[in-house]
Structures are given as structure tokens and as C-alpha cells.
Design a protein around this motif. Structure first.
Motif, mmCIF file in Angstrom:
data_model
loop_
_atom_site.group_PDB
_atom_site.id
_atom_site.type_symbol
_atom_site.label_atom_id
_atom_site.label_comp_id
_atom_site.label_asym_id
_atom_site.label_seq_id
_atom_site.Cartn_x
_atom_site.Cartn_y
_atom_site.Cartn_z
ATOM 1 N N UNK A 88 -37.079 -5.932 72.842
ATOM 2 C CA UNK A 88 -37.169 -4.380 73.427
ATOM 3 C C UNK A 88 -38.307 -4.494 74.567
ATOM 4 N N UNK A 89 -38.889 -5.901 74.817
ATOM 5 C CA UNK A 89 -39.799 -5.759 75.933
ATOM 6 C C UNK A 89 -38.874 -5.589 77.513
ATOM 7 N N UNK A 90 -39.597 -5.389 78.474
ATOM 8 C CA UNK A 90 -38.717 -5.182 79.809
ATOM 9 C C UNK A 90 -39.783 -5.009 80.782
ATOM 10 N N UNK A 91 -39.318 -4.530 82.023
ATOM 11 C CA UNK A 91 -40.026 -4.042 83.040
ATOM 12 C C UNK A 91 -39.730 -2.561 83.140
ATOM 13 N N UNK A 92 -40.609 -1.580 83.530
ATOM 14 C CA UNK A 92 -40.704 -0.287 83.790
ATOM 15 C C UNK A 92 -41.626 0.235 84.482
ATOM 16 N N UNK A 94 -40.687 4.626 79.396
ATOM 17 C CA UNK A 94 -40.736 4.247 77.934
ATOM 18 C C UNK A 94 -40.374 3.185 77.616
ATOM 19 N N UNK A 95 -40.708 2.298 76.607
ATOM 20 C CA UNK A 95 -40.026 1.378 75.785
ATOM 21 C C UNK A 95 -40.217 1.501 74.434
ATOM 22 N N UNK A 96 -39.023 0.803 73.573
ATOM 23 C CA UNK A 96 -39.384 0.705 72.072
ATOM 24 C C UNK A 96 -39.305 -0.600 71.640
ATOM 25 N N UNK A 97 -40.254 -1.324 71.125
ATOM 26 C CA UNK A 97 -40.396 -2.588 70.659
ATOM 27 C C UNK A 97 -39.871 -2.721 69.231
ATOM 28 N N UNK A 98 -39.053 -3.846 68.976
ATOM 29 C CA UNK A 98 -38.611 -3.976 67.371
ATOM 30 C C UNK A 98 -39.196 -5.218 67.133
ATOM 31 N N UNK A 99 -39.455 -5.357 65.825
ATOM 32 C CA UNK A 99 -39.964 -6.618 65.467
ATOM 33 C C UNK A 99 -39.093 -6.891 63.861
ATOM 34 N N UNK A 156 -45.216 -13.256 65.725
ATOM 35 C CA UNK A 156 -43.740 -13.507 66.533
ATOM 36 C C UNK A 156 -44.247 -14.161 67.601
ATOM 37 N N UNK A 157 -42.893 -14.456 68.528
ATOM 38 C CA UNK A 157 -43.147 -15.149 69.851
ATOM 39 C C UNK A 157 -43.514 -14.180 71.062
ATOM 40 N N UNK A 158 -43.512 -13.114 70.622
ATOM 41 C CA UNK A 158 -43.756 -12.292 71.696
ATOM 42 C C UNK A 158 -42.677 -11.559 72.695
ATOM 43 N N UNK A 159 -42.913 -10.435 73.061
ATOM 44 C CA UNK A 159 -42.236 -9.919 74.041
ATOM 45 C C UNK A 159 -42.993 -9.360 75.333
ATOM 46 N N UNK A 160 -42.637 -9.645 76.369
ATOM 47 C CA UNK A 160 -43.300 -9.177 77.583
ATOM 48 C C UNK A 160 -42.806 -7.797 78.129
ATOM 49 N N UNK A 161 -44.122 -7.115 78.207
ATOM 50 C CA UNK A 161 -43.897 -5.570 78.861
ATOM 51 C C UNK A 161 -44.563 -5.702 80.194
ATOM 52 N N UNK A 162 -43.897 -5.094 81.170
ATOM 53 C CA UNK A 162 -44.608 -5.073 82.493
ATOM 54 C C UNK A 162 -44.062 -3.594 83.033
#
Length: 120
Positions: free
Chosen positions: A7-11, A16-21, A111-117
Motif C-alpha cells: 500500500x505504500x507509494x508516492x502522494x 491519503x494512503x492505506x497500508x496493509x500488513x 515486515x520488509x517495509x513499504x515506502x511512503x513518499x
């Protein structure tokens, strides 16, 4: 135990973003799951801790903007992030495990992580 974030990404700022695990192999009834983040050159920061009853404790820096939830049936944790600003840019990690050091939550599993920018 395996924790897989997505669910990470660039905004842009204000977005808004929604991360899931998705958690597999983790069955502690006390739950003890949450989210951390780490930006380059900064210390890791605990963002949210989800209690077994579904309530969530948040870091002061994200209170009022982030919310947490869990789906027990899917064994999935969520982090809804609203009103994002550039200071929220970081790698976000899902974490689990009921272990505490000096009264502070010290997760056993990551977890391995997800990038949010977030751009201004």
C-alpha cells in the motif's frame, strides 16, 4: 511468522494512503501489533500500536491524521494515513510480538517495509 506490507507509494501533500500488513503464522491472542517508520538519517519511530480490543495508540506526530484497524478473519492490519505531509516520508514497517524492554514495546517480528513518499 511472516509480515507482508503493501500500500505504500508516492502522494502529494494532503493526500491519503492505506497500508496493509498481512500476517501469517502469528497467533498471539494478546495481539501486540503495530507500525513503525524510519526516515533516512532519523531514528525509527513507533507510529501506531493496535491493542487486542482493536483500539490504537498513536505517536503525537500522527494523531488525528492516522487511524488503525485490524481484520481478525484475514489476520490483516491496516494503517489509514490522511492529510499526509512531507515529514511523513519514510519506510513503514509492520511489527508484531509481545516483548517489552524497559516498558517499551520491542517487537520480535518485522515486515520488509513499504515506502511512503509525500511531495510538497
Amino acid at each position: 511468522v511472516q509480515l507482508v506490507e503493501s500500500g505504500g507509494g508516492s502522494v502529494q501533500a494532503g493526500g491519503s494512503l492505506r497500508l496493509s500488513c498481512a500476517a501469517s503464522g502469528y497467533t498471539d491472542s494478546r495481539y501486540c501489533m503495530g507500525w513503525f517508520r524510519q526516515a533516512p538519517g532519523k531514528e525509527r519511530e513507533r507510529v501506531a500500536y493496535i491493542h487486542s480490543d482493536g483500539s490504537t495508540s498513536f505517536a503525537e506526530s500522527v494523531k488525528g491524521r492516522f487511524s488503525g484497524s485490524k481484520d481478525g478473519a484475514k489476520n490483516t492490519l491496516y494503517l489509514q494515513m490522511n492529510s499526509l505531509n512531507p515529514e511523513d516520508t519514510a519506510m513503514y514497517y509492520c511489527a508484531a510480538g509481545c516483548y517489552y524492554v524497559g516498558g517499551r514495546w520491542s517487537p520480535l517480528y518485522w515486515g520488509q517495509g513499504t515506502q511512503v513518499t509525500v511531495s510538497s
